[in-house]
Design a protein around this motif. Structure first.
Motif, PDB file in Angstrom:
ATOM      1  N   GLY A 183       0.790  -1.215   0.000  1.00  0.00           N
ATOM      2  CA  GLY A 183       0.000   0.000   0.000  1.00  0.00           C
ATOM      3  C   GLY A 183       0.824   1.268   0.000  1.00  0.00           C
ATOM      4  O   GLY A 183       0.313   2.334  -0.269  1.00  0.00           O
ATOM      5  N   GLY A 184       2.080   1.182   0.279  1.00  0.00           N
ATOM      6  CA  GLY A 184       2.937   2.355   0.312  1.00  0.00           C
ATOM      7  C   GLY A 184       2.948   3.009   1.680  1.00  0.00           C
ATOM      8  O   GLY A 184       2.069   2.809   2.498  1.00  0.00           O
ATOM      9  N   ASP A 185       3.971   3.786   1.905  1.00  0.00           N
ATOM     10  CA  ASP A 185       4.194   4.476   3.169  1.00  0.00           C
ATOM     11  C   ASP A 185       3.953   5.970   2.940  1.00  0.00           C
ATOM     12  O   ASP A 185       4.697   6.609   2.179  1.00  0.00           O
ATOM     13  N   ILE A 186       2.940   6.506   3.575  1.00  0.00           N
ATOM     14  CA  ILE A 186       2.545   7.899   3.355  1.00  0.00           C
ATOM     15  C   ILE A 186       3.672   8.859   3.728  1.00  0.00           C
ATOM     16  O   ILE A 186       3.976   9.791   2.978  1.00  0.00           O
ATOM     17  N   GLU A 187       4.297   8.647   4.872  1.00  0.00           N
ATOM     18  CA  GLU A 187       5.382   9.547   5.307  1.00  0.00           C
ATOM     19  C   GLU A 187       6.576   9.482   4.347  1.00  0.00           C
ATOM     20  O   GLU A 187       7.170  10.511   4.025  1.00  0.00           O
ATOM     21  N   ALA A 188       6.921   8.293   3.886  1.00  0.00           N
ATOM     22  CA  ALA A 188       8.007   8.162   2.911  1.00  0.00           C
ATOM     23  C   ALA A 188       7.622   8.823   1.593  1.00  0.00           C
ATOM     24  O   ALA A 188       8.466   9.406   0.904  1.00  0.00           O
ATOM     25  N   GLY A 189       6.353   8.757   1.234  1.00  0.00           N
ATOM     26  CA  GLY A 189       5.863   9.415   0.028  1.00  0.00           C
ATOM     27  C   GLY A 189       5.967  10.928   0.125  1.00  0.00           C
ATOM     28  O   GLY A 189       6.307  11.600  -0.846  1.00  0.00           O
ATOM     29  N   ALA A 241      -4.684   5.968  -5.565  1.00  0.00           N
ATOM     30  CA  ALA A 241      -3.291   5.530  -5.496  1.00  0.00           C
ATOM     31  C   ALA A 241      -2.935   4.591  -6.645  1.00  0.00           C
ATOM     32  O   ALA A 241      -1.855   4.704  -7.233  1.00  0.00           O
ATOM     33  N   ASP A 242      -3.846   3.683  -6.986  1.00  0.00           N
ATOM     34  CA  ASP A 242      -3.579   2.754  -8.093  1.00  0.00           C
ATOM     35  C   ASP A 242      -3.386   3.496  -9.407  1.00  0.00           C
ATOM     36  O   ASP A 242      -2.542   3.137 -10.212  1.00  0.00           O
ATOM     37  N   TYR A 243      -4.186   4.527  -9.623  1.00  0.00           N
ATOM     38  CA  TYR A 243      -4.075   5.308 -10.853  1.00  0.00           C
ATOM     39  C   TYR A 243      -2.709   6.003 -10.922  1.00  0.00           C
ATOM     40  O   TYR A 243      -2.032   5.984 -11.953  1.00  0.00           O
ATOM     41  N   ILE A 244      -2.311   6.635  -9.821  1.00  0.00           N
ATOM     42  CA  ILE A 244      -1.024   7.338  -9.794  1.00  0.00           C
ATOM     43  C   ILE A 244       0.116   6.358 -10.044  1.00  0.00           C
ATOM     44  O   ILE A 244       1.014   6.616 -10.848  1.00  0.00           O
ATOM     45  N   ALA A 245       0.078   5.212  -9.372  1.00  0.00           N
ATOM     46  CA  ALA A 245       1.140   4.215  -9.545  1.00  0.00           C
ATOM     47  C   ALA A 245       1.204   3.720 -10.987  1.00  0.00           C
ATOM     48  O   ALA A 245       2.291   3.624 -11.573  1.00  0.00           O
ATOM     49  N   ALA A 267       0.125   5.262 -13.688  1.00  0.00           N
ATOM     50  CA  ALA A 267       0.562   6.361 -14.557  1.00  0.00           C
ATOM     51  C   ALA A 267       2.075   6.520 -14.492  1.00  0.00           C
ATOM     52  O   ALA A 267       2.737   6.666 -15.535  1.00  0.00           O
ATOM     53  N   LEU A 268       2.653   6.470 -13.296  1.00  0.00           N
ATOM     54  CA  LEU A 268       4.107   6.601 -13.167  1.00  0.00           C
ATOM     55  C   LEU A 268       4.836   5.447 -13.853  1.00  0.00           C
ATOM     56  O   LEU A 268       5.850   5.649 -14.521  1.00  0.00           O
ATOM     57  N   LYS A 269       4.295   4.247 -13.720  1.00  0.00           N
ATOM     58  CA  LYS A 269       4.904   3.096 -14.398  1.00  0.00           C
ATOM     59  C   LYS A 269       4.787   3.225 -15.913  1.00  0.00           C
ATOM     60  O   LYS A 269       5.701   2.855 -16.652  1.00  0.00           O
ATOM     61  N   ALA A 270       3.678   3.780 -16.390  1.00  0.00           N
ATOM     62  CA  ALA A 270       3.505   3.994 -17.834  1.00  0.00           C
ATOM     63  C   ALA A 270       4.514   5.021 -18.340  1.00  0.00           C
ATOM     64  O   ALA A 270       5.078   4.861 -19.427  1.00  0.00           O
ATOM     65  N   TYR A 271       4.780   6.068 -17.560  1.00  0.00           N
ATOM     66  CA  TYR A 271       5.799   7.043 -17.951  1.00  0.00           C
ATOM     67  C   TYR A 271       7.184   6.391 -17.967  1.00  0.00           C
ATOM     68  O   TYR A 271       8.010   6.722 -18.811  1.00  0.00           O
ATOM     69  N   GLN A 272       7.438   5.475 -17.054  1.00  0.00           N
ATOM     70  CA  GLN A 272       8.716   4.755 -17.064  1.00  0.00           C
ATOM     71  C   GLN A 272       8.881   3.952 -18.346  1.00  0.00           C
ATOM     72  O   GLN A 272       9.963   3.891 -18.907  1.00  0.00           O
ATOM     73  N   ARG A 273       7.803   3.308 -18.806  1.00  0.00           N
ATOM     74  CA  ARG A 273       7.862   2.498 -20.025  1.00  0.00           C
ATOM     75  C   ARG A 273       8.049   3.355 -21.264  1.00  0.00           C
ATOM     76  O   ARG A 273       8.635   2.918 -22.238  1.00  0.00           O
ATOM     77  N   ASP A 296       9.383   3.855  -4.331  1.00  0.00           N
ATOM     78  CA  ASP A 296       9.086   5.282  -4.457  1.00  0.00           C
ATOM     79  C   ASP A 296       7.688   5.483  -5.038  1.00  0.00           C
ATOM     80  O   ASP A 296       6.917   6.303  -4.552  1.00  0.00           O
ATOM     81  N   ILE A 297       7.375   4.741  -6.084  1.00  0.00           N
ATOM     82  CA  ILE A 297       6.074   4.873  -6.750  1.00  0.00           C
ATOM     83  C   ILE A 297       4.939   4.559  -5.780  1.00  0.00           C
ATOM     84  O   ILE A 297       3.965   5.320  -5.689  1.00  0.00           O
ATOM     85  N   GLN A 298       5.043   3.472  -5.052  1.00  0.00           N
ATOM     86  CA  GLN A 298       3.979   3.102  -4.104  1.00  0.00           C
ATOM     87  C   GLN A 298       3.845   4.138  -2.995  1.00  0.00           C
ATOM     88  O   GLN A 298       2.730   4.485  -2.590  1.00  0.00           O
ATOM     89  N   ASN A 299       4.974   4.653  -2.512  1.00  0.00           N
ATOM     90  CA  ASN A 299       4.939   5.649  -1.440  1.00  0.00           C
ATOM     91  C   ASN A 299       4.357   6.974  -1.920  1.00  0.00           C
ATOM     92  O   ASN A 299       3.533   7.587  -1.233  1.00  0.00           O
ATOM     93  N   ILE A 300       4.765   7.416  -3.103  1.00  0.00           N
ATOM     94  CA  ILE A 300       4.237   8.661  -3.667  1.00  0.00           C
ATOM     95  C   ILE A 300       2.734   8.523  -3.893  1.00  0.00           C
ATOM     96  O   ILE A 300       1.961   9.425  -3.563  1.00  0.00           O
ATOM     97  N   ALA A 301       2.324   7.403  -4.444  1.00  0.00           N
ATOM     98  CA  ALA A 301       0.896   7.171  -4.703  1.00  0.00           C
ATOM     99  C   ALA A 301       0.099   7.194  -3.402  1.00  0.00           C
ATOM    100  O   ALA A 301      -0.981   7.795  -3.337  1.00  0.00           O
TER     101      ALA A 301
END
Length: 115
Positions: free
Chosen positions: A21-27, A60-64, A66-72, A96-101
């Motif tokens: 689920g990601g870490d909010i503080e790390a995000g 969060a799933d959408y953000i994650a 989208a970031l992975k799509a930009y990586q590709r 990073d992606i999971q935390n940011i999301a």
């Protein structure tokens, strides 16, 4: 013995869920490190350009994804091309992606559905 195994299983599942689920503080730290506010605004709801998305409160799933799509990148299936986001996203680890999301999802949203 069964009770110990059950507890171990539950604890491992709980730990996996927390990581997945990601870490909010790390995000919160990561969005500063990668300077997301420079384009998406200080509160991530007031982008510097109206064509940039509002990120606060987004799923969060959408953000994650989208970031992975930009990586590709835009030359592959399910990829996205963007001169700014492509290089920025390539710097991100999966963590990073999971935390940011998780962090962006946790913020108050100014997203409004149009009727």
């Amino acid at each position: 013995m069964k009770k110990t195994m059950l507890m171990a299983t539950l604890l491992s599942l709980t730990s996996f869920a927390a990581v997945a689920g990601g870490d909010i503080e790390a995000g919160k730290v990561a969005v500063k490190k990668f300077d997301c506010a420079s384009c998406h605004g200080d509160n991530y709801s007031t982008p510097k350009d109206p064509s940039y998305p509002k990120l606060a409160g987004q799923h969060a799933d959408y953000i994650a994804q989208a970031l992975k799509a930009y990586q590709r990148g835009g030359d592959v299936a399910n990829g996205r091309a963007n001169a700014t986001m492509g290089p920025k996203a390539k710097e991100l680890s999966n963590t990073d992606i999971q935390n940011i999301a998780a962090y962006l999802h946790s913020l108050p949203s100014e997203l409004v559905l149009k009727k």
